[in-house]
Design a protein around this motif. Structure first.
Motif, short mmCIF file in Angstrom:
data_model
loop_
_atom_site.label_atom_id
_atom_site.label_comp_id
_atom_site.label_asym_id
_atom_site.label_seq_id
_atom_site.Cartn_x
_atom_site.Cartn_y
_atom_site.Cartn_z
N ALA A 123 -14.83 -30.40 -36.30
CA ALA A 123 -14.40 -30.45 -35.51
C ALA A 123 -14.50 -29.74 -34.70
N THR A 124 -15.52 -28.46 -34.36
CA THR A 124 -16.02 -27.47 -34.15
C THR A 124 -16.36 -28.07 -33.22
N GLY A 125 -17.58 -28.65 -32.98
CA GLY A 125 -18.44 -29.06 -32.26
C GLY A 125 -17.90 -30.10 -31.21
N GLU A 126 -16.68 -31.19 -32.03
CA GLU A 126 -16.04 -31.30 -31.28
C GLU A 126 -14.80 -30.99 -29.88
N LEU A 127 -15.01 -29.99 -30.57
CA LEU A 127 -13.92 -29.00 -29.65
C LEU A 127 -14.81 -28.50 -28.40
N VAL A 128 -15.67 -27.77 -28.73
CA VAL A 128 -16.72 -27.38 -27.02
C VAL A 128 -17.14 -28.86 -26.60
#
Length: 440
Positions: A123-128
């Motif tokens: 999810a971290t990359g998607e939130l970026v």
């Protein structure tokens, strides 16, 4: 900074990301899922809802995207009345319980929502990416800046230096990483694989990057370094196809000639300072002959500033129309005729021209000066690419990292916005201010 392929493979396995776009939904809207996720105490259900939110967001239309960010901004904002009541309660009784309640009320609900979404693997990359889409909407939706502040606050914690993984990029690095280097290069475009190979394979060339454990195949920032003799004044020489490769043991200077931030969604989260320090430490340990660390940097705001300055002061003895025509058409001969005058104007721009907060106008200058560098020299005809001529009139600047004075220069800039510069650059700036009609 050398990291084995095993380490990369380990990170990739640990943080392998699911294909969130294929998550099957349960029929709820994205805002309903957000409300349910905030209220949920079930880890399994929260995981599923977080996946659905990210999956739905990736498919939102532009109109629905605006509505989603409006929901985050308005509906998940701080409850002012509750905050005021809890502030009064804490003023009357500073108990730990009242303190905890006050802290909880002072935080917008969207921060907790983003934290819960971030528990989903990948999810971290998607939130970026989500923030990158938000940033594009800020100009037309200034209230969304409140939500952006929360993104930046959380990313500042999630992407702090302790979590970053430094890696040297080799020609033998995984192909998907090398493809990202080509894609993200923002200063001197990499034309093809041969061009990339010339930048990472020779013994006198280096490329270093920072990665995050949850985004192991996507660099956050990278820097390209040339090991040379003396301080260079032209990027053409550094990038020349048929240049002579130097034995690193003969080099005395490390040149940071390109620094590229890779993730638009991490704007405002600084990695460059840490990366430069890491590279300096590694090079000092690896190549004992290197004693000088400099950049060869563009001056991206110079052309626009110069255009405005000439328009406002047409009587400075320079054929304004000819200068602007040379810039717009890429007439390198016309710029060469004005090389000394351009150097003076660039020195004036870098040292004397400030914004309303007293900071240098140029963003690259602000970055390096805040890191503790000084303006060392300015070179005309240093970048004759179309982009170099268009944004910097072909000029480039060396920022010198004097390891004995970095702390002093950083403090002077941070506290008083002092721009430290060499005597030659100061003389150029003085000449621009006192002899604006001079042409050489």
């Amino acid at each position: 900074m050398n990291r084995s392929g095993f380490f990369y493979d380990l990170l990739s396995t640990l943080f392998e990301r699911p294909n969130l776009s294929r998550v099957k939904g349960d029929g709820r809207t994205i805002t309903a899922l957000c409300e349910a996720l905030i209220a949920s105490s079930s880890e399994g259900a929260s995981h599923s809802m977080g996946q659905q939110i990210l999956s739905q967001f990736s498919e939102l239309t532009p109109e629905a995207e605006v509505e989603f960010f409006r929901y985050l901004t308005d509906e998940l904002d701080i409850d002012i009345e509750r905050l005021q009541a809890l502030t009064a309660a804490y003023q009357a009784d500073r108990s730990p319980e009242n303190f905890a309640d006050l802290l909880n009320a002072a935080e917008p609900g969207r921060q907790e929502l983003l934290r819960r979404i971030n528990r989903v693997p990948g999810a971290t990359g998607e939130l970026v990416k989500m923030r990158a889409r938000l940033i594009k909407l800020l100009k037309d939706n200034p209230s969304f800046r409140r939500t952006d502040i929360d993104f930046q606050h959380l990313f500042g914690s999630w992407f702090n230096r302790g979590f970053l993984v430094p890696r040297r990029i080799h020609w033998q690095s995984p192909a998907n990483i090398l493809e990202k280097i080509i894609k993200y290069e923002a200063v001197h475009a990499i034309d093809d694989w041969d061009d990339l190979r010339r930048r990472v394979e020779p013994a006198d060339r280096r490329c270093y990057a920072f990665f995050h454990p949850s985004m192991p195949d996507d660099p956050l920032i990278f820097v390209e370094v040339a090991l040379v003799k003396g301080v260079p004044g032209s990027v053409q020489a550094i990038l020349a196809e048929n240049r002579e490769i130097l034995d690193p043991a003969s080099a005395d200077t490390a040149v940071f000639y390109s620094i590229s931030n890779c993730q638009a969604g991490l704007r405002g989260v600084s990695f460059g300072n840490s990366l430069i320090k890491q590279v300096v430490e590694d090079l000092q340990a690896e190549v004992k002959s290197i004693t000088t660390f400099v950049t060869l940097s563009p001056i991206p705001g110079f052309s626009g500033w110069l255009r405005k300055a000439i328009a406002e002061q047409p009587g400075q003895g320079v054929a304004a129309a000819d200068i602007m025509l040379a810039i717009e058409s890429g007439d390198l001969g016309g710029l060469s005729d004005q090389s000394q005058w351009l150097r003076r104007q660039a020195a004036n721009y870098l040292i004397n021209q400030k914004d309303r907060n007293g900071m240098p106008l140029d963003p690259v200058a602000r970055f390096h000066l805040n890191n503790g560098a000084m303006v060392h020299d300015i070179h005309a005809g240093a970048d004759l690419s179309p982009n170099g001529v268009r944004q910097s009139c072909g000029l480039m600047v060396n920022y010198l990292y004097d390891l004995k004075k970095i702390g002093q220069f950083h403090e002077g800039f941070a506290e008083n916005h002092t721009v430290f510069a060499s005597r030659e650059v100061k003389a150029l700036a003085d000449a621009a201010a006192t002899n604006s009609n001079g042409r050489k």
